[in-house]
Design an enzyme around this catalytic site. Structure first.
Site: not given
Lengths: 130, 198
Positions: A29-30, A1, A52-54
């Site tokens: 996946r969104i 990202t 980071g961790e969405g």
């Protein structure tokens, strides 16, 4: 990202985030990046971009929360970033960058590192990882 | 009123063993993007134009996970997403599931400025991209050798690689194994307990 946040000379804030998501993710996946208020947010007060961790960022509505604690708790930009990283992520790992309409820049992360760079008109400039 | 300010990021959760030359490469790209944004700000570009300009640069360089160099799906393809937001009127645009748009952030901006919506995804977003005439490329353009290797690693570990704290069941202390055994249910390849609050 990847992401960028900017406040220009007129005090206007903007934020942009772009990503390929997670390696080995399920098709369809969104994540947090395209979700306004989670991975990206900008208003009169500030601009924020997260990484980071969405799933943790989405649940914490991380980007909007920085603006919200500035608006409702009267926190300054770096205080707001520190509060949100500390209080909103549960067990998730993430980082964010932010600017305010006063020409401030701030960042925070609770993992081992974040690729980042920042600069202000008065000459401050920093590029760092850890 | 303060002056201008800018910040960029290339992702959080860094491999603790990232080789020094890769760290240097990353810093050079971040410096290049900062300087691109700074010169635009000195030329009185608006904030929304600068964030789009800088993220386009980051999408084009394969170093970070976006645009070319994006992480791969379990099928080995690329599905990209992006969003942009303009503070003054809180206008915003977002896209997901892009497979052929060279710069997703520019399509997100077109959603904000040229569509009645805030978020368009998958086939609808691809159609909108064609209507708007943005640059399209084959999905292979976004796939790098390095990420094919990372995908192989992730598949062997039967997990998703987004940071380096993924609990490796069995190899570490039995407590981790036990905890995972207690609750073997996996979500996105990770023990569900990682998402316990959910």
């Amino acid at each position: 990202t990847v992401g960028c946040v900017v406040v220009d000379r007129e005090g206007r804030c903007a934020a942009a985030t772009s990503t390929g998501g997670l390696m080995n993710k399920m098709s369809g996946r969104i994540g947090d990046s395209p979700l306004i208020g989670a991975g990206t947010y900008a208003c009169e007060l500030c601009g924020v971009s997260c990484t980071g961790e969405g799933e943790a960022i989405i649940r914490g509505t991380l980007a909007r929360d920085v603006a919200a604690v500035m608006e409702y708790k009267g926190l300054e930009l770096q205080e707001a970033v520190d509060f949100v990283i500390k209080e909103r992520l549960d067990e998730g790992k993430a980082g964010l960058i932010a600017v305010s309409n006063k020409g401030e820049v701030a960042f925070g992360f609770n993992c081992n590192g974040m690729f980042r760079g920042c600069a202000t008109e008065d000459g401050f400039m920093e590029v760092a990882i850890w | 009123m303060g002056g201008w300010a800018i910040a960029v990021h290339g992702g959080a959760g860094v491999d603790p063993n990232l080789p020094p030359e890769r760290q240097e490469q990353a810093k050079q790209l971040l410096n290049r993007c900062l300087n691109l944004g700074i010169s635009a700000l000195r030329s009185n570009f608006s904030a929304i134009d600068v964030v789009e300009l800088v993220v386009r640069e980051l999408e084009t360089d394969p170093l970070f996970n976006s645009g070319r160099g994006s992480a791969l799906t379990t099928k080995g393809t690329v599905e990209m997403e992006a969003s942009i937001m303009d503070g003054p009127k809180r206008r915003c645009g977002a896209v997901s599931g892009l497979t052929t748009v060279k710069n997703p952030i520019s399509l997100a901006r077109l959603v904000m400025e040229k569509s009645p919506h805030s978020y368009i995804a998958f086939s609808g977003a691809e159609e909108f991209a064609k209507e708007q005439g943005v640059e399209l490329v084959e999905n292979e353009y976004f796939v790098t050798e390095e990420n094919l290797g990372m995908l192989k690693l992730a598949k062997e570990a039967n997990t998703i690689l987004f940071d380096y704290r993924i609990p490796t069941v069995g190899l570490e202390s039995c407590s981790v194994g036990a905890a995972a055994m207690d609750n073997p249910l996996l979500m996105n390849g990770l023990p569900i307990r990682v998402y316990a609050p959910e």
